[in-house]
Scaffold this active site. Structure first.
Site, PDB file in Angstrom:
ATOM      1  N   HIS A   1    -114.224 -24.703  -2.758  1.00 10.48           N
ATOM      2  CA  HIS A   1    -114.461 -24.454  -4.187  1.00 10.48           C
ATOM      3  C   HIS A   1    -114.087 -25.637  -5.069  1.00 10.48           C
ATOM      4  O   HIS A   1    -113.922 -25.478  -6.264  1.00 10.48           O
ATOM      5  CB  HIS A   1    -113.698 -23.196  -4.624  1.00 10.48           C
ATOM      6  CG  HIS A   1    -114.185 -21.966  -3.925  1.00 10.48           C
ATOM      7  ND1 HIS A   1    -113.409 -20.862  -3.716  1.00 10.48           N
ATOM      8  CD2 HIS A   1    -115.393 -21.694  -3.374  1.00 10.48           C
ATOM      9  CE1 HIS A   1    -114.119 -19.952  -3.058  1.00 10.48           C
ATOM     10  NE2 HIS A   1    -115.321 -20.431  -2.835  1.00 10.48           N
TER      11      HIS A   1
ATOM     12  N   ASN B   1    -102.491 -11.633   6.043  1.00  9.85           N
ATOM     13  CA  ASN B   1    -102.737 -11.300   4.639  1.00  9.85           C
ATOM     14  C   ASN B   1    -101.995 -10.025   4.298  1.00  9.85           C
ATOM     15  O   ASN B   1    -102.033  -9.056   5.044  1.00  9.85           O
ATOM     16  CB  ASN B   1    -104.236 -11.108   4.375  1.00  9.85           C
ATOM     17  CG  ASN B   1    -104.541 -11.017   2.885  1.00  9.85           C
ATOM     18  OD1 ASN B   1    -104.231 -11.948   2.138  1.00  9.85           O
ATOM     19  ND2 ASN B   1    -105.111  -9.914   2.446  1.00  9.85           N
TER      20      ASN B   1
END
Ligand code: ZN
Length: 260
Positions: free
Chosen positions: A121, A224
């Site tokens: 990104h 996570n």
């Protein structure tokens, strides 16, 4: 699964090398970076964040754009890589990790010493929207509130992928290739909500099935806290649903003992 159980599986596979890493916001929140979508994330505070992070918005409302960008993204100077960034840089240096893909735009992997970092990104640099002259984070921080190019006077933009833009040409093909040939995929700190990234991970899972069929050993590890979009693949994913720093500390300990 406890961190000990996770580490016992991970370190066994790790010794086969050829690891690909994919990181998201969860690796940087312990460094004080605000994530976008989390419980205390930027979008909880600034719901219009998604419409602000577009090229049209920047050009039409540069003042508001930079109010948002300076408040949430160009934050404190004393943000530093944490143990998780550091231990990944060490593992790359030791020859375990072939590449590190990140969704983060904070530059902390490079700051920790990782070399082969692919910023899906974008990152911390800036450039002129007209003549493309590049500017560093520090330069822009010290420019006018709405920074303009010193060469041509046009607006300066962050080199991130805006919501209305696609990834850099070739990045996803390169990623697909890397994901195909990696032995291990290690995903850290992301719920895998972003579509192109989810597709990459699904491709990796397909190559795992194929590898298994051919008697080869490919594995996917995921760290996570909370749910992710691949939790349905229970058979395929070795998941530690907990703190990224538990993993970082355990990995450092493993490496220290090995290098004694
Ligand atoms: Zn310019």
């Amino acid at each position: 699964m406890t961190i000990e159980e996770f580490m016992s599986e991970f370190t066994k596979q790790m010794e086969k090398k050829n690891i690909l890493v994919l990181t998201g916001a969860g690796i940087s929140t312990p460094s004080g970076i605000k994530d976008f979508r989390g419980a205390n994330g930027i979008y909880k505070d600034a719901e219009d964040g998604i419409s602000i992070l577009t090229s049209g918005y920047l050009e039409e409302h540069p003042e508001e754009f930079y109010r948002f960008y300076r408040k949430y993204i160009l934050t404190s100077d004393d943000i530093k890589p944490n143990l998780a960034h550091e231990v990944l840089a060490d593992l790359e240096n030791d020859g375990y990790i072939r590449a590190l893909y990140t969704q983060n735009i904070d530059g902390l992997h490079q700051a920790a010493g990782s070399k082969n970092v692919i910023e899906l990104h974008g990152g911390t640099s800036f450039s002129c929207i007209n003549c493309k002259k590049e500017y560093s984070y520090d330069e822009v921080k010290n420019m006018d509130f709405v920074p303009h190019c010193t060469e041509c006077g046009s607006l300066i933009r962050p080199n991130i992928v805006f919501y209305n833009e696609s990834y850099k040409p070739g990045v996803l093909d390169q990623a697909d290739n890397d994901f195909m040939y990696a032995k291990t995929l290690l995903i850290i700190g992301t719920g895998l909500e972003i579509y192109p990234i989810r597709v990459l991970v699904h491709h990796f899972i397909e190559t795992m099935h194929l590898a298994r069929f051919n008697g080869k050993d490919k594995k996917l590890f995921l760290i996570n806290m909370g749910p992710t979009s691949i939790d349905g693949f229970k058979e395929d994913v070795i998941k530690y649903d907990g703190d990224v720093m538990d993993f970082a500390r355990s990995l450092k300990k493993y490496r220290d003992e090995k290098n004694k």
